[in-house]
Motif scaffolding. Structure first.
Motif, mmCIF file in Angstrom:
data_model
loop_
_atom_site.group_PDB
_atom_site.id
_atom_site.type_symbol
_atom_site.label_atom_id
_atom_site.label_comp_id
_atom_site.label_asym_id
_atom_site.label_seq_id
_atom_site.Cartn_x
_atom_site.Cartn_y
_atom_site.Cartn_z
ATOM 1 N N ARG A 1 -1.489 -17.785 -15.056
ATOM 2 C CA ARG A 1 -1.056 -18.518 -13.870
ATOM 3 C C ARG A 1 -1.470 -17.759 -12.606
ATOM 4 O O ARG A 1 -0.725 -17.614 -11.659
ATOM 5 N N LYS B 1 -3.519 -18.581 -10.264
ATOM 6 C CA LYS B 1 -3.576 -19.381 -9.038
ATOM 7 C C LYS B 1 -2.226 -19.370 -8.327
ATOM 8 O O LYS B 1 -2.150 -19.197 -7.109
ATOM 9 N N GLU B 2 -1.179 -19.546 -9.091
ATOM 10 C CA GLU B 2 0.166 -19.509 -8.514
ATOM 11 C C GLU B 2 0.447 -18.146 -7.897
ATOM 12 O O GLU B 2 1.008 -18.051 -6.803
ATOM 13 N N VAL C 1 -1.514 -17.722 -4.611
ATOM 14 C CA VAL C 1 -0.929 -18.536 -3.544
ATOM 15 C C VAL C 1 0.367 -17.893 -3.056
ATOM 16 O O VAL C 1 0.611 -17.832 -1.843
ATOM 17 N N GLY D 1 -2.158 -28.989 -3.076
ATOM 18 C CA GLY D 1 -2.255 -28.078 -4.215
ATOM 19 C C GLY D 1 -1.632 -26.732 -3.916
ATOM 20 O O GLY D 1 -0.970 -26.125 -4.767
ATOM 21 N N TYR D 2 -1.839 -26.258 -2.684
ATOM 22 C CA TYR D 2 -1.264 -24.983 -2.246
ATOM 23 C C TYR D 2 0.256 -25.005 -2.438
ATOM 24 O O TYR D 2 0.829 -24.087 -3.015
ATOM 25 N N TYR E 1 1.337 -25.102 -6.197
ATOM 26 C CA TYR E 1 1.256 -23.764 -6.791
ATOM 27 C C TYR E 1 2.340 -22.838 -6.235
ATOM 28 O O TYR E 1 2.935 -22.052 -6.981
ATOM 29 N N ALA F 1 5.206 -20.988 -8.428
ATOM 30 C CA ALA F 1 5.324 -19.526 -8.408
ATOM 31 C C ALA F 1 6.738 -19.097 -8.013
ATOM 32 O O ALA F 1 7.313 -18.195 -8.634
#
Length: 117
Positions: free
Chosen positions: A61, A63-64, A67, A97-98, A101, A105
Protein backbone atom coordinates in the motif's frame (compact mmCIF):
# COMPACT_ATOMS: atom_id res chain seq x y z
CA UNK A 1 -14.35 17.37 26.19
CA UNK A 2 -12.22 14.93 24.15
CA UNK A 3 -10.29 16.22 21.16
CA UNK A 4 -12.26 15.56 17.96
CA UNK A 5 -9.07 15.00 15.93
CA UNK A 6 -6.63 12.92 18.00
CA UNK A 7 -5.16 11.28 14.87
CA UNK A 8 -4.36 14.67 13.38
CA UNK A 9 -2.39 15.64 16.50
CA UNK A 10 -0.51 12.33 16.47
CA UNK A 11 0.35 12.78 12.80
CA UNK A 12 1.61 16.29 13.55
CA UNK A 13 3.91 14.81 16.19
CA UNK A 14 5.16 12.38 13.54
CA UNK A 15 5.69 15.25 11.08
CA UNK A 16 7.75 17.20 13.60
CA UNK A 17 9.91 14.16 14.32
CA UNK A 18 10.31 12.87 10.75
CA UNK A 19 9.60 15.84 8.47
CA UNK A 20 11.34 19.14 7.81
CA UNK A 21 14.67 19.80 9.49
CA UNK A 22 14.55 16.48 11.33
CA UNK A 23 14.34 14.74 7.98
CA UNK A 24 17.53 16.48 6.85
CA UNK A 25 19.17 15.32 10.06
CA UNK A 26 18.66 11.74 8.89
CA UNK A 27 20.62 12.51 5.70
CA UNK A 28 17.76 13.20 3.31
CA UNK A 29 17.27 16.30 1.21
CA UNK A 30 14.00 18.20 1.74
CA UNK A 31 12.64 16.74 -1.53
CA UNK A 32 13.03 13.22 -0.13
CA UNK A 33 10.41 13.74 2.56
CA UNK A 34 8.07 11.35 0.80
CA UNK A 35 10.49 8.43 1.14
CA UNK A 36 10.66 6.19 4.17
CA UNK A 37 13.51 6.59 6.61
CA UNK A 38 15.05 3.83 8.69
CA UNK A 39 16.24 6.07 11.51
CA UNK A 40 14.45 6.73 14.77
CA UNK A 41 13.54 10.11 16.14
CA UNK A 42 13.67 9.42 19.86
CA UNK A 43 9.94 10.19 20.14
CA UNK A 44 8.25 6.87 20.89
CA UNK A 45 4.86 7.78 19.39
CA UNK A 46 6.40 9.29 16.24
CA UNK A 47 8.60 6.21 15.82
CA UNK A 48 5.54 3.98 16.17
CA UNK A 49 3.69 5.92 13.47
CA UNK A 50 6.73 5.76 11.18
CA UNK A 51 6.86 1.98 11.64
CA UNK A 52 3.14 1.73 10.87
CA UNK A 53 3.57 3.76 7.67
CA UNK A 54 6.57 1.64 6.67
CA UNK A 55 4.45 -1.48 7.25
CA UNK A 56 1.79 0.04 5.01
CA UNK A 57 4.45 0.34 2.30
CA UNK A 58 5.70 -3.21 2.85
CA UNK A 59 2.25 -4.74 2.41
CA UNK A 60 1.94 -3.10 -0.99
CA UNK A 61 0.00 0.00 0.00
CA UNK A 62 2.86 2.34 -0.90
CA UNK A 63 0.55 4.79 -2.68
CA UNK A 64 -1.40 5.38 0.51
CA UNK A 65 1.81 5.78 2.49
CA UNK A 66 3.26 8.32 0.05
CA UNK A 67 0.04 10.33 -0.02
CA UNK A 68 -0.02 10.37 3.78
CA UNK A 69 3.58 11.57 3.87
CA UNK A 70 2.76 14.26 1.32
CA UNK A 71 -0.24 15.45 3.30
CA UNK A 72 1.52 15.50 6.66
CA UNK A 73 5.09 16.46 5.73
CA UNK A 74 4.31 18.98 2.98
CA UNK A 75 1.53 20.96 4.67
CA UNK A 76 3.13 24.23 3.63
CA UNK A 77 2.58 23.40 -0.07
CA UNK A 78 -0.66 23.86 -1.97
CA UNK A 79 -2.54 20.74 -2.99
CA UNK A 80 -1.52 21.07 -6.65
CA UNK A 81 2.17 21.14 -5.69
CA UNK A 82 1.79 18.05 -3.50
CA UNK A 83 0.15 16.24 -6.44
CA UNK A 84 3.03 17.38 -8.67
CA UNK A 85 5.64 16.07 -6.21
CA UNK A 86 3.86 12.74 -6.05
CA UNK A 87 3.84 12.62 -9.84
CA UNK A 88 7.62 13.18 -9.86
CA UNK A 89 8.11 10.04 -7.76
CA UNK A 90 5.89 7.98 -10.05
CA UNK A 91 2.47 8.39 -8.45
CA UNK A 92 0.18 10.11 -10.93
CA UNK A 93 -3.24 10.45 -9.33
CA UNK A 94 -6.22 12.75 -9.52
CA UNK A 95 -7.32 15.03 -6.70
CA UNK A 96 -10.12 12.56 -5.90
CA UNK A 97 -7.61 9.67 -5.89
CA UNK A 98 -5.38 11.64 -3.52
CA UNK A 99 -8.16 11.88 -0.95
CA UNK A 100 -9.20 8.26 -1.38
CA UNK A 101 -5.62 7.14 -0.67
CA UNK A 102 -5.33 9.64 2.19
CA UNK A 103 -8.51 8.38 3.87
CA UNK A 104 -7.38 4.76 3.49
CA UNK A 105 -3.97 5.57 4.98
CA UNK A 106 -5.48 7.45 7.91
CA UNK A 107 -7.87 4.58 8.61
CA UNK A 108 -4.98 2.10 8.53
CA UNK A 109 -2.81 4.19 10.86
CA UNK A 110 -5.70 4.83 13.24
CA UNK A 111 -6.53 1.13 13.36
CA UNK A 112 -2.88 0.18 13.91
CA UNK A 113 -2.53 2.74 16.70
CA UNK A 114 -5.48 1.10 18.43
CA UNK A 115 -3.56 -2.20 18.57
CA UNK A 116 -1.08 -2.99 21.30
CA UNK A 117 2.48 -2.02 20.26
Amino acid sequence: MPDPHPLKQRLQTWAVAYGGEQFARFGYSPDDRLAATHATSGDEEADRIEHIVQRLERIGRWKEARVLRAEVFLTDLPEAERLQRLKRIGLTISRAGYYIYLNAACAYVEGALGEQP
